[in-house]
Write a protein that holds these residues in place. Structure first.
Motif, PDB file in Angstrom:
ATOM      1  N   ARG A 165       1.002  -1.088   0.238  1.00 23.41           N
ATOM      2  CA  ARG A 165      -0.048  -0.061   0.072  1.00 23.41           C
ATOM      3  C   ARG A 165       0.846   1.141   0.096  1.00 23.41           C
ATOM      4  O   ARG A 165       0.592   2.209  -0.564  1.00 23.41           O
ATOM      5  N   ASN A 166       1.897   1.221   0.796  1.00 23.21           N
ATOM      6  CA  ASN A 166       3.064   2.411   0.772  1.00 23.21           C
ATOM      7  C   ASN A 166       3.559   2.655  -0.625  1.00 23.21           C
ATOM      8  O   ASN A 166       3.599   3.859  -1.281  1.00 23.21           O
ATOM      9  N   ASN A 167       3.816   1.439  -1.331  1.00 19.45           N
ATOM     10  CA  ASN A 167       4.280   1.520  -2.862  1.00 19.45           C
ATOM     11  C   ASN A 167       3.131   2.173  -3.569  1.00 19.45           C
ATOM     12  O   ASN A 167       3.487   3.349  -4.339  1.00 19.45           O
ATOM     13  N   GLN A 168       1.806   1.830  -3.414  1.00 21.32           N
ATOM     14  CA  GLN A 168       0.735   2.392  -4.378  1.00 21.32           C
ATOM     15  C   GLN A 168       0.612   4.086  -3.949  1.00 21.32           C
ATOM     16  O   GLN A 168       0.615   4.595  -5.096  1.00 21.32           O
ATOM     17  N   HIS A 169       0.965   4.111  -2.872  1.00 28.15           N
ATOM     18  CA  HIS A 169       0.602   5.683  -2.445  1.00 28.15           C
ATOM     19  C   HIS A 169       1.734   6.284  -2.979  1.00 28.15           C
ATOM     20  O   HIS A 169       1.464   7.582  -3.560  1.00 28.15           O
ATOM     21  N   ILE A 170       3.263   5.963  -2.756  1.00 24.39           N
ATOM     22  CA  ILE A 170       4.203   6.960  -3.368  1.00 24.39           C
ATOM     23  C   ILE A 170       4.008   7.088  -4.966  1.00 24.39           C
ATOM     24  O   ILE A 170       4.229   7.880  -5.439  1.00 24.39           O
ATOM     25  N   LYS A 171       3.666   5.774  -5.609  1.00 27.61           N
ATOM     26  CA  LYS A 171       3.478   5.896  -7.102  1.00 27.61           C
ATOM     27  C   LYS A 171       2.377   6.544  -7.488  1.00 27.61           C
ATOM     28  O   LYS A 171       2.425   7.201  -8.532  1.00 27.61           O
ATOM     29  N   ALA A 172       1.341   6.886  -6.901  1.00 29.54           N
ATOM     30  CA  ALA A 172       0.097   7.715  -7.198  1.00 29.54           C
ATOM     31  C   ALA A 172       0.499   9.047  -7.076  1.00 29.54           C
ATOM     32  O   ALA A 172       0.194   9.977  -7.945  1.00 29.54           O
ATOM     33  N   LEU A 173       1.039   9.288  -5.847  1.00 32.42           N
ATOM     34  CA  LEU A 173       1.581  10.835  -5.883  1.00 32.42           C
ATOM     35  C   LEU A 173       2.680  11.131  -6.940  1.00 32.42           C
ATOM     36  O   LEU A 173       2.723  12.394  -7.275  1.00 32.42           O
ATOM     37  N   PHE A 174       3.425  10.292  -7.228  1.00 29.17           N
ATOM     38  CA  PHE A 174       4.427  10.488  -8.254  1.00 29.17           C
ATOM     39  C   PHE A 174       3.763  10.719  -9.558  1.00 29.17           C
ATOM     40  O   PHE A 174       4.294  11.586 -10.381  1.00 29.17           O
ATOM     41  N   ARG A 175       2.708  10.030  -9.924  1.00 26.63           N
ATOM     42  CA  ARG A 175       2.129  10.269 -11.223  1.00 26.63           C
ATOM     43  C   ARG A 175       1.392  11.711 -11.251  1.00 26.63           C
ATOM     44  O   ARG A 175       1.333  12.139 -12.171  1.00 26.63           O
ATOM     45  N   VAL A 176       0.814  12.047 -10.083  1.00 24.82           N
ATOM     46  CA  VAL A 176       0.244  13.230  -9.985  1.00 24.82           C
ATOM     47  C   VAL A 176       1.167  14.328 -10.211  1.00 24.82           C
ATOM     48  O   VAL A 176       0.836  15.327 -11.088  1.00 24.82           O
ATOM     49  N   GLN A 177       2.420  14.388  -9.653  1.00 26.65           N
ATOM     50  CA  GLN A 177       3.392  15.179  -9.910  1.00 26.65           C
ATOM     51  C   GLN A 177       3.788  15.400 -11.184  1.00 26.65           C
ATOM     52  O   GLN A 177       4.477  16.418 -11.803  1.00 26.65           O
ATOM     53  N   PHE A 178       4.221  14.079 -11.971  1.00 28.35           N
ATOM     54  CA  PHE A 178       4.480  14.000 -13.257  1.00 28.35           C
ATOM     55  C   PHE A 178       3.642  14.544 -14.035  1.00 28.35           C
ATOM     56  O   PHE A 178       4.075  15.218 -14.999  1.00 28.35           O
ATOM     57  N   HIS A 179       2.496  14.451 -14.175  1.00 27.15           N
ATOM     58  CA  HIS A 179       1.447  14.909 -14.914  1.00 27.15           C
ATOM     59  C   HIS A 179       1.279  16.381 -14.861  1.00 27.15           C
ATOM     60  O   HIS A 179       0.550  16.867 -15.758  1.00 27.15           O
ATOM     61  N   ARG A 180       1.786  17.013 -13.626  1.00 26.00           N
ATOM     62  CA  ARG A 180       1.829  18.340 -13.601  1.00 26.00           C
ATOM     63  C   ARG A 180       3.054  19.004 -14.424  1.00 26.00           C
ATOM     64  O   ARG A 180       3.020  20.201 -14.563  1.00 26.00           O
ATOM     65  N   MET A 181       3.912  18.245 -14.774  1.00 20.57           N
ATOM     66  CA  MET A 181       5.215  18.777 -15.509  1.00 20.57           C
ATOM     67  C   MET A 181       4.935  18.811 -17.185  1.00 20.57           C
ATOM     68  O   MET A 181       3.854  18.031 -17.606  1.00 20.57           O
ATOM     69  N   PRO A 182       5.639  19.395 -18.015  1.00 18.82           N
ATOM     70  CA  PRO A 182       5.253  19.391 -19.355  1.00 18.82           C
ATOM     71  C   PRO A 182       5.897  18.526 -20.147  1.00 18.82           C
ATOM     72  O   PRO A 182       5.681  18.408 -21.485  1.00 18.82           O
ATOM     73  N   PHE A 183       6.770  17.608 -19.294  1.00 16.34           N
ATOM     74  CA  PHE A 183       7.553  16.703 -20.123  1.00 16.34           C
ATOM     75  C   PHE A 183       6.882  15.342 -20.347  1.00 16.34           C
ATOM     76  O   PHE A 183       5.809  14.777 -19.529  1.00 16.34           O
ATOM     77  N   LYS A 184       7.205  14.729 -21.326  1.00 15.30           N
ATOM     78  CA  LYS A 184       6.716  13.383 -21.742  1.00 15.30           C
ATOM     79  C   LYS A 184       7.341  12.319 -21.147  1.00 15.30           C
ATOM     80  O   LYS A 184       7.136  11.270 -20.742  1.00 15.30           O
ATOM     81  N   ALA A 185       8.770  12.503 -20.784  1.00 14.98           N
ATOM     82  CA  ALA A 185       9.737  11.670 -19.989  1.00 14.98           C
ATOM     83  C   ALA A 185      10.558  12.480 -19.282  1.00 14.98           C
ATOM     84  O   ALA A 185      10.937  13.637 -19.819  1.00 14.98           O
ATOM     85  N   ILE A 186      11.219  11.903 -18.222  1.00 13.15           N
ATOM     86  CA  ILE A 186      12.024  12.831 -17.421  1.00 13.15           C
ATOM     87  C   ILE A 186      13.494  11.951 -17.250  1.00 13.15           C
ATOM     88  O   ILE A 186      13.279  10.725 -17.279  1.00 13.15           O
ATOM     89  N   PRO A 187      14.459  12.364 -17.042  1.00  5.73           N
ATOM     90  CA  PRO A 187      15.858  11.580 -16.760  1.00  5.73           C
ATOM     91  C   PRO A 187      15.674  10.993 -15.398  1.00  5.73           C
ATOM     92  O   PRO A 187      15.112  11.449 -14.461  1.00  5.73           O
ATOM     93  N   LYS A 188      16.730   9.926 -15.023  1.00  5.65           N
ATOM     94  CA  LYS A 188      16.701   9.285 -13.914  1.00  5.65           C
ATOM     95  C   LYS A 188      17.135  10.389 -12.627  1.00  5.65           C
ATOM     96  O   LYS A 188      16.421  10.177 -11.736  1.00  5.65           O
ATOM     97  N   ILE A 189      17.842  11.450 -12.868  1.00 10.52           N
ATOM     98  CA  ILE A 189      18.254  12.224 -11.540  1.00 10.52           C
ATOM     99  C   ILE A 189      16.937  13.031 -11.225  1.00 10.52           C
ATOM    100  O   ILE A 189      16.600  13.245  -9.923  1.00 10.52           O
TER     101      ILE A 189
END
Length: 337
Positions: A165-189
């Motif tokens: 559940r912790n993994n799902q929570h972190i991945k969900a928040l990650f997706r939210v922040q990712f879709h606020r960005m204008p990038f289609k892909a981002i580097p590892k750093i």
């Protein structure tokens, strides 16, 4: 265009009618562009006086913690494109962490676990039991006595539900922040910084199922109050100019251009930036957010493409087994996952 004067001088010129047929009025907001344009920042920014380090320590009622000093920890590994890290959450304070892993070697896992345990030990909490999947047995059986903790491994075919559940929570928040960005892909750093940040910020609010409905996990474990002016200056992934470093008496830029990676953990103000010219992570005392240009977006996506990343993919297991490091680092995933 108007010579990059100071804001006070420009307002006086507009009010006094020094310019004929000037479309800018005192009520307009065009002067804001004058103050935050990239050319003004690069040419006129001076090194500010370093701010004083101020520790925002707070006291937690002893009744809240004295009977909760011994706690259990749940951990797992999560994968986001070519990035992977250790995720942890405890049963009591409900403090979440994402710790990037340099490799899937045992030494990298030991370092990540040590980093998590140090945070609890510093706050006078003792980890009694660590709950994790059976895949970790070969790694931790040799060192569990040195860590002075009891290891509880999930049976074959099952997973620790709290860690999942912790993994799902972190991945969900990650997706939210990712879709606020204008990038289609981002580097590892940038992915590592974003995953760390979303896990950290989730600790800024009282946790459901925690020991307090008023105090956040950050306040209980780290004993500090969040300074909004330092922690929330800009969104991760924003285009910023960083300054506060030594400037030279020549025509070189007084700022660096980069992508915002989040605040530093120092007591004084500081920020982490991905320098788009050197492609390295740097720190600066202050930042100024500017509009994102198509050239910057293209450059960030090119950095991701060189790492084999073209979109966002998150996963935890492959046929019940943890992915091999070379598969993750190359950005390839077997077709049967």
């Amino acid at each position: 265009m108007a010579g990059a004067p100071g804001m006070d001088a420009f307002k006086i010129a507009v009010r006094s009618g020094l310019f004929k047929i000037c479309p800018i009025t005192e009520k307009g907001d065009s002067g804001q562009d004058l103050r935050t344009s990239a050319s003004v920042l690069k040419g006129k920014t001076k090194r500010p006086t370093p701010g004083k380090a101020q520790h925002d320590w707070i006291d937690i009622p002893p009744e809240l913690t004295e009977h909760n000093q011994e706690i259990d920890l749940h951990l797992d590994i999560v994968f986001i494109n070519n990035t992977f890290g250790l995720t942890t959450i405890d049963d009591t304070v409900r403090y979440r962490m994402f710790i990037p892993l340099k490799s899937r070697k045992a030494t990298a896992l030991y370092d990540a676990i040590d980093k998590a345990l140090r945070k609890y030990n510093y706050a006078d909490y003792t980890i009694q039991t660590i709950y994790c999947d059976g895949e970790f047995r070969s790694v931790f059986d040799d060192v569990k006595d040195n860590m002075n903790v009891h290891m509880n491994y999930a049976s074959r075919g099952e997973h620790d539900p709290t860690a999942e559940r912790n993994n799902q929570h972190i991945k969900a928040l990650f997706r939210v922040q990712f879709h606020r960005m204008p990038f289609k892909a981002i580097p590892k750093i940038l992915m590592e910084a974003l995953a760390e940040r979303v896990a950290e910020v989730s600790n800024y609010y009282p946790a459901k199922g925690g020991i307090s409905s008023c105090y956040s996990p950050e306040m209980i474990l780290v004993r500090r109050q969040i300074d909004y002016s330092k922690e929330f200056v800009a969104e991760i992934g924003s285009f910023v100019h960083g300054y506060g470093h030594d400037t030279q008496s020549d025509n070189r830029s007084c700022t660096i251009e980069g992508i915002y990676l989040g605040p530093t953990d120092s007591a004084q103000e500081g920020h982490k930036i991905l320098d788009i010219n050197t492609k390295r992570k740097v720190t600066r005392q202050h930042i100024k957010e500017l509009p994102m240009s198509s050239q910057v977006i293209k450059r960030v996506e090119e950095m991701a493409a060189k790492e084999g990343v073209y979109d966002l993919r998150t996963y935890s297991k492959c046929n019940g087994e943890l992915m091999e490091a070379q598969e993750v680092e190359s950005g390839t995933v077997p077709s049967n996952c």
